[in-house]
Design a protein around this motif. Structure first.
Motif, PDB file in Angstrom:
ATOM      1  N   UNK A  77      -4.452   8.105  -1.375  1.00  0.00           N
ATOM      2  CA  UNK A  77      -4.146   9.536  -1.358  1.00  0.00           C
ATOM      3  C   UNK A  77      -4.253  10.041   0.067  1.00  0.00           C
ATOM      4  N   UNK A  78      -3.267  10.798   0.501  1.00  0.00           N
ATOM      5  CA  UNK A  78      -3.157  11.185   1.907  1.00  0.00           C
ATOM      6  C   UNK A  78      -2.702  12.628   2.010  1.00  0.00           C
ATOM      7  N   UNK A  79      -3.277  13.368   2.931  1.00  0.00           N
ATOM      8  CA  UNK A  79      -2.844  14.746   3.183  1.00  0.00           C
ATOM      9  C   UNK A  79      -2.313  14.902   4.599  1.00  0.00           C
ATOM     10  N   UNK A  80      -2.097  13.785   5.270  1.00  0.00           N
ATOM     11  CA  UNK A  80      -1.588  13.826   6.637  1.00  0.00           C
ATOM     12  C   UNK A  80      -0.253  13.095   6.715  1.00  0.00           C
ATOM     13  N   UNK A  81       0.867  13.781   6.446  1.00  0.00           N
ATOM     14  CA  UNK A  81       2.177  13.116   6.479  1.00  0.00           C
ATOM     15  C   UNK A  81       2.559  12.610   7.860  1.00  0.00           C
ATOM     16  N   UNK A  82       1.799  13.014   8.908  1.00  0.00           N
ATOM     17  CA  UNK A  82       2.088  12.530  10.250  1.00  0.00           C
ATOM     18  C   UNK A  82       1.861  11.021  10.370  1.00  0.00           C
ATOM     19  N   UNK A  83       1.172  10.429   9.415  1.00  0.00           N
ATOM     20  CA  UNK A  83       0.989   8.988   9.427  1.00  0.00           C
ATOM     21  C   UNK A  83       2.298   8.256   9.130  1.00  0.00           C
ATOM     22  N   UNK A  84       3.227   8.962   8.482  1.00  0.00           N
ATOM     23  CA  UNK A  84       4.506   8.362   8.114  1.00  0.00           C
ATOM     24  C   UNK A  84       5.473   8.363   9.289  1.00  0.00           C
TER      25      UNK A  84
ATOM     26  N   UNK B 176       8.586  20.070   3.533  1.00  0.00           N
ATOM     27  CA  UNK B 176       7.364  20.861   3.553  1.00  0.00           C
ATOM     28  C   UNK B 176       6.205  20.073   4.101  1.00  0.00           C
ATOM     29  N   UNK B 177       6.341  18.724   4.167  1.00  0.00           N
ATOM     30  CA  UNK B 177       5.252  17.899   4.672  1.00  0.00           C
ATOM     31  C   UNK B 177       5.347  17.683   6.168  1.00  0.00           C
ATOM     32  N   UNK B 178       6.322  18.302   6.836  1.00  0.00           N
ATOM     33  CA  UNK B 178       6.454  18.105   8.274  1.00  0.00           C
ATOM     34  C   UNK B 178       5.253  18.682   8.998  1.00  0.00           C
ATOM     35  N   UNK B 179       5.141  18.404  10.265  1.00  0.00           N
ATOM     36  CA  UNK B 179       3.897  18.662  10.984  1.00  0.00           C
ATOM     37  C   UNK B 179       3.556  20.126  11.099  1.00  0.00           C
ATOM     38  N   UNK B 180       2.286  20.356  11.276  1.00  0.00           N
ATOM     39  CA  UNK B 180       1.778  21.696  11.498  1.00  0.00           C
ATOM     40  C   UNK B 180       1.168  21.755  12.900  1.00  0.00           C
ATOM     41  N   UNK B 181       1.870  21.153  13.866  1.00  0.00           N
ATOM     42  CA  UNK B 181       1.309  20.946  15.198  1.00  0.00           C
ATOM     43  C   UNK B 181       0.928  22.245  15.897  1.00  0.00           C
TER      44      UNK B 181
ATOM     45  N   UNK C 168       0.854  -1.184   0.000  1.00  0.00           N
ATOM     46  CA  UNK C 168       0.000   0.000   0.000  1.00  0.00           C
ATOM     47  C   UNK C 168       0.894   1.239   0.000  1.00  0.00           C
ATOM     48  N   UNK C 169       0.713   2.094  -0.987  1.00  0.00           N
ATOM     49  CA  UNK C 169       1.516   3.303  -1.130  1.00  0.00           C
ATOM     50  C   UNK C 169       0.687   4.518  -0.739  1.00  0.00           C
ATOM     51  N   UNK C 170       1.206   5.326   0.184  1.00  0.00           N
ATOM     52  CA  UNK C 170       0.544   6.555   0.626  1.00  0.00           C
ATOM     53  C   UNK C 170       1.256   7.750  -0.003  1.00  0.00           C
ATOM     54  N   UNK C 171       0.494   8.570  -0.720  1.00  0.00           N
ATOM     55  CA  UNK C 171       1.088   9.696  -1.442  1.00  0.00           C
ATOM     56  C   UNK C 171       0.212  10.942  -1.316  1.00  0.00           C
ATOM     57  N   UNK C 172       0.822  12.090  -1.625  1.00  0.00           N
ATOM     58  CA  UNK C 172       0.024  13.310  -1.761  1.00  0.00           C
ATOM     59  C   UNK C 172      -0.949  13.129  -2.921  1.00  0.00           C
ATOM     60  N   UNK C 173      -2.145  13.711  -2.848  1.00  0.00           N
ATOM     61  CA  UNK C 173      -3.180  13.452  -3.857  1.00  0.00           C
ATOM     62  C   UNK C 173      -2.773  13.861  -5.267  1.00  0.00           C
TER      63      UNK C 173
END
Length: 336
Positions: free
Chosen positions: A43-50, A306-311, A7-12
């Protein structure tokens, strides 16, 4: 390869591209060439899953693998015998390919980032609306700007945050009401924008020249089959030439001056996606109220890109929402 699917998770995907982000697009191309029909895409918009806080990443059985180079190494370790990807490079070729790989990420990658985030028309008319629609309220109001701000720091370091076409600084009503002949600053701004565009084009020519010479008249950079370098370069060039950028400075430069690089990218894409349904998309990650709560990953050593968290922003919105609700409830009289 086991029966368990990768399963590959990527930006949409956007604009008929499998992903608008070049590294994610390269991951899709690589898996499609290596294990066609044996992986699916989320398709994923939450890089925190990685585990690294960045996309792309894959999950397979009990394994979670992040970063493109690690994904390539893991999938190659599955010993797919019929893969068209070259695995038998000499030690010298492997060293060369690794060096060129890193160069592509930093050089052509910066050009793609410049086109997305530093060119005014592209950001306002294409990229920002696309990013905003990926997120629920209230994230759509701050996450795209946060992403752009992270790229800005990278582009400033490479002297590519020049904003060709950016609107001049806002002037007072008195200044704007002056006749054209009394506004020398307007002509100066126009000259500066033309100068900056030419500077970007010159930097792009210097980079594209290197890869055009490396490719020369060959079909692929090494041998008769594509390598990781072919895939990475093709993903960047494909995005630059296929996305409908309002400001097409680099698109026109590639098509008019570097047709060999454009043809190379077309060749890789045609090989990877012979039909529109070549890749199976599982789903797009759904948004919920829980997406406003930051995820914690104690095993992660750092957050990058740029995909790092926006905590900090997420906590701010979450705190305001909870505080506002508490304040409201404290002022509403209880009904007996």
């Amino acid at each position: 390869m086991t029966k368990s699917e990768v399963i590959l998770y990527i930006w949409p995907g956007q604009w008929s591209l499998h992903s608008f982000e070049p590294i994610c697009l390269a991951a899709v191309i690589f898996l499609q060439l290596s294990i066609p029909g044996k992986f699916s895409v989320v398709e994923c918009t939450n890089p925190e899953l990685s585990p690294t806080g960045t996309l792309p990443f894959i999950s397979h059985q009990q394994h979670v693998v992040a970063t493109l180079s690690a994904i390539m190494k893991y999938v190659m370790g599955l010993h797919e015998k019929n893969s068209p990807i070259i695995v038998s490079l000499t030690a010298f070729q492997k060293a060369q390919s690794t060096a060129w790989y890193e160069h592509c990420v930093s050089s052509i990658g910066d050009l793609v980032s410049h086109v997305f985030y530093a060119q005014h028309a592209n950001w306002n008319e294409l990229v920002y609306p696309a990013l905003a629609q990926m997120y629920p309220i209230p994230q759509r109001y701050y996450v795209p700007l946060r992403i752009r701000d992270v790229y800005r720091k990278r582009l400033e370091a490479s002297d590519l945050w020049t904003l060709p076409g950016e609107e001049p600084e806002k002037k007072s009503f008195a200044d704007r009401s002056k006749p054209e002949t009394e506004q020398p600053e307007k002509h100066k701004d126009r000259f500066l924008r033309v100068f900056e565009r030419e500077k970007v084009a010159e930097k792009a020519r210097a980079i594209f020249d290197i890869y055009a010479r490396l490719l020369d008249t060959k079909v692929y950079f090494y041998g008769d089959s594509p390598t990781s370098l072919d895939i990475l370069v093709a993903a960047h060039i494909w995005i630059l030439t296929q996305a409908p950028f309002p400001d097409s400075l680099l698109k026109e430069l590639l098509k008019n001056t570097y047709p060999s690089l454009v043809s190379h990218a077309d060749r890789i894409i045609s090989l990877a996606f012979p039909s529109p349904d070549s890749v199976v998309l599982i789903s797009r990650r759904k948004h919920s109220l829980m997406s406003l709560v930051p995820r914690f990953n104690l095993g992660r050593s750092s957050k990058a890109g740029a995909e790092s968290s926006f905590d900090s922003y997420t906590w701010l919105w979450f705190g305001l929402a909870v505080g506002g609700a508490t304040l409201y409830m404290s002022k509403v009289p209880f009904l007996v």
